[in-house]
Design a protein around this motif. Structure first.
Motif, mmCIF file in Angstrom:
data_model
loop_
_atom_site.group_PDB
_atom_site.id
_atom_site.type_symbol
_atom_site.label_atom_id
_atom_site.label_comp_id
_atom_site.label_asym_id
_atom_site.label_seq_id
_atom_site.Cartn_x
_atom_site.Cartn_y
_atom_site.Cartn_z
ATOM 1 N N PHE A 60 51.581 14.198 79.968
ATOM 2 C CA PHE A 60 50.406 15.062 80.080
ATOM 3 C C PHE A 60 50.802 16.375 80.755
ATOM 4 O O PHE A 60 51.437 16.373 81.815
ATOM 5 C CB PHE A 60 49.307 14.382 80.902
ATOM 6 N N ASN A 61 50.413 17.467 80.157
ATOM 7 C CA ASN A 61 50.645 18.794 80.737
ATOM 8 C C ASN A 61 49.296 19.355 81.197
ATOM 9 O O ASN A 61 48.446 19.696 80.368
ATOM 10 C CB ASN A 61 51.282 19.713 79.696
ATOM 11 N N ASP A 95 48.446 22.120 82.223
ATOM 12 C CA ASP A 95 48.207 23.520 81.878
ATOM 13 C C ASP A 95 47.918 23.743 80.386
ATOM 14 O O ASP A 95 47.694 24.879 79.960
ATOM 15 C CB ASP A 95 49.422 24.378 82.273
ATOM 16 N N TYR A 96 47.939 22.639 79.603
ATOM 17 C CA TYR A 96 47.768 22.786 78.153
ATOM 18 C C TYR A 96 46.321 22.523 77.767
ATOM 19 O O TYR A 96 45.745 21.503 78.142
ATOM 20 C CB TYR A 96 48.688 21.827 77.393
ATOM 21 N N ASP A 97 45.734 23.426 77.005
ATOM 22 C CA ASP A 97 44.398 23.245 76.442
ATOM 23 C C ASP A 97 44.504 23.342 74.923
ATOM 24 O O ASP A 97 44.981 24.353 74.390
ATOM 25 C CB ASP A 97 43.433 24.334 76.945
ATOM 26 N N ARG A 98 44.057 22.298 74.244
ATOM 27 C CA ARG A 98 44.145 22.294 72.786
ATOM 28 C C ARG A 98 43.071 23.182 72.190
ATOM 29 O O ARG A 98 41.885 23.085 72.541
ATOM 30 C CB ARG A 98 43.983 20.872 72.243
ATOM 31 N N GLU A 99 43.496 24.024 71.263
ATOM 32 C CA GLU A 99 42.551 24.916 70.602
ATOM 33 C C GLU A 99 41.713 24.123 69.600
ATOM 34 O O GLU A 99 42.240 23.285 68.859
ATOM 35 C CB GLU A 99 43.299 26.028 69.866
#
Length: 306
Positions: free
Chosen positions: A287-288, A290-294
């Motif tokens: 899990f990252n 800082d990552y947000d899936r578009e």
């Protein structure tokens, strides 16, 4: 994984697979609304001792579990296997091939069903178009019809001359011996059905729009030329049943028994055994934060009609 009552995990797997496979069978059955009720009744009357579904699917799943072991062994050892399926139209070749390949990796187990030869192929050495489809190490190739077209349909329908057929009979034993000497395990099956059984199956196909594609003009001609095909089969057996690659006849009037008997026999022809494999464990997902899936555009999604 041995399947018996002392292995609860295997029994649970078998029960789940059996339920799923039964669902598929029911789906196929109810998808034939146009099939004549009268033909269905006749067919069932002709097969009063047919295997019940539960017995058939239990046996099939156990055999398919063994096919997976065979598949793994062939891939692990680099063996090369060719299985030829021949027989009259509607005799059940496609049905058993489907059950053999159903749970196997298509990269290891390939089905070859060639179209009629092109004009270019007609000028080549007869066996040339089959050679590219032979297995490499670690592969099983199932031929749904094979080079025996020459002594069967090509001979009966006049697509090959008497001289070409005779040359085939002289060449094919040595061709098959060459394959065996190269390390290929060659197994040949002939699916045999009666005249009456073929007639019933053709009628079922004619009255089922989902199966009419299986009937070609050549298939219909096979009814007219039944005796010619019988004579061709008899000479084929007499001249190509060699010790290195004998013929095995599968009695095909009962589809379910024919599938089970053929698969069981095939497994008995190859000295496979379980091969070692590493224990598989599922790794943890990374899990990252800082990552947000578009979000994807709505038009990319298939509509939820069901």
């Amino acid at each position: 994984m041995p399947i018996n009552e002392s292995n609860p995990e295997a029994m649970d797997w078998l029960a789940a697979e059996l339920a799923d496979t039964l669902d598929e069978d029911y789906e196929l059955e109810i998808s034939e609304p146009a099939l004549s009720d009268e033909i269905r009744r006749i067919y069932k009357r002709k097969h009063p001792d047919a295997l019940d579904r539960a017995t058939y699917f239990r046996s099939l799943l156990e055999l398919q579990a063994e096919l997976i072991k065979l598949h793994n062994w062939v891939e692990h050892t680099g063996e090369k296997v060719v299985v030829i399926f021949e027989g009259r139209d509607s005799a059940g070749k496609g049905g058993v091939i489907k059950r053999i390949t159903q749970r196997l990796n298509p990269r290891v187990v390939r089905v070859v069903a060639l179209q009629k030869p092109t004009e270019q192929e007609k000028t080549q050495w007869y066996f040339q178009r089959y050679v590219p489809h032979l297995p490499s190490g670690g592969e099983i190739v199932l031929f749904d019809r094979s080079w025996y077209n020459r002594s069967g349909v090509e001979r009966v329908m006049g697509f090959a001359s008497a001289e070409q057929v005779e040359q085939f009979f002289q060449d094919v034993p040595e061709f098959e011996r060459m394959l065996v000497r190269s390390g290929i395990r060659l197994i040949k099956y002939w699916f045999s059905i009666t005249d009456e059984e073929q007639q019933l199956r053709f009628l079922m196909r004619i009255h089922d729009p989902l199966k009419q594609w299986k009937l070609s003009p050549m298939d219909l001609q096979s009814r007219v030329r039944w005796e010619d095909y019988t004579k061709a089969k008899e000479e084929t057996f007499a001249r190509t049943n060699i010790p290195e690659a004998p013929w095995f006849v599968v009695e095909g009037n009962d589809k379910k028994r024919a599938r089970l008997n053929c698969i069981r026999h095939l497994l008995g022809q190859i000295p496979y055994e379980e091969v070692p494999h590493e224990q598989i464990s599922l790794p943890d997902r990374v899990f990252n934060p800082d990552y947000d899936r578009e979000p994807l555009p709505e038009q990319l999604f298939v509509p939820n009609h069901y």
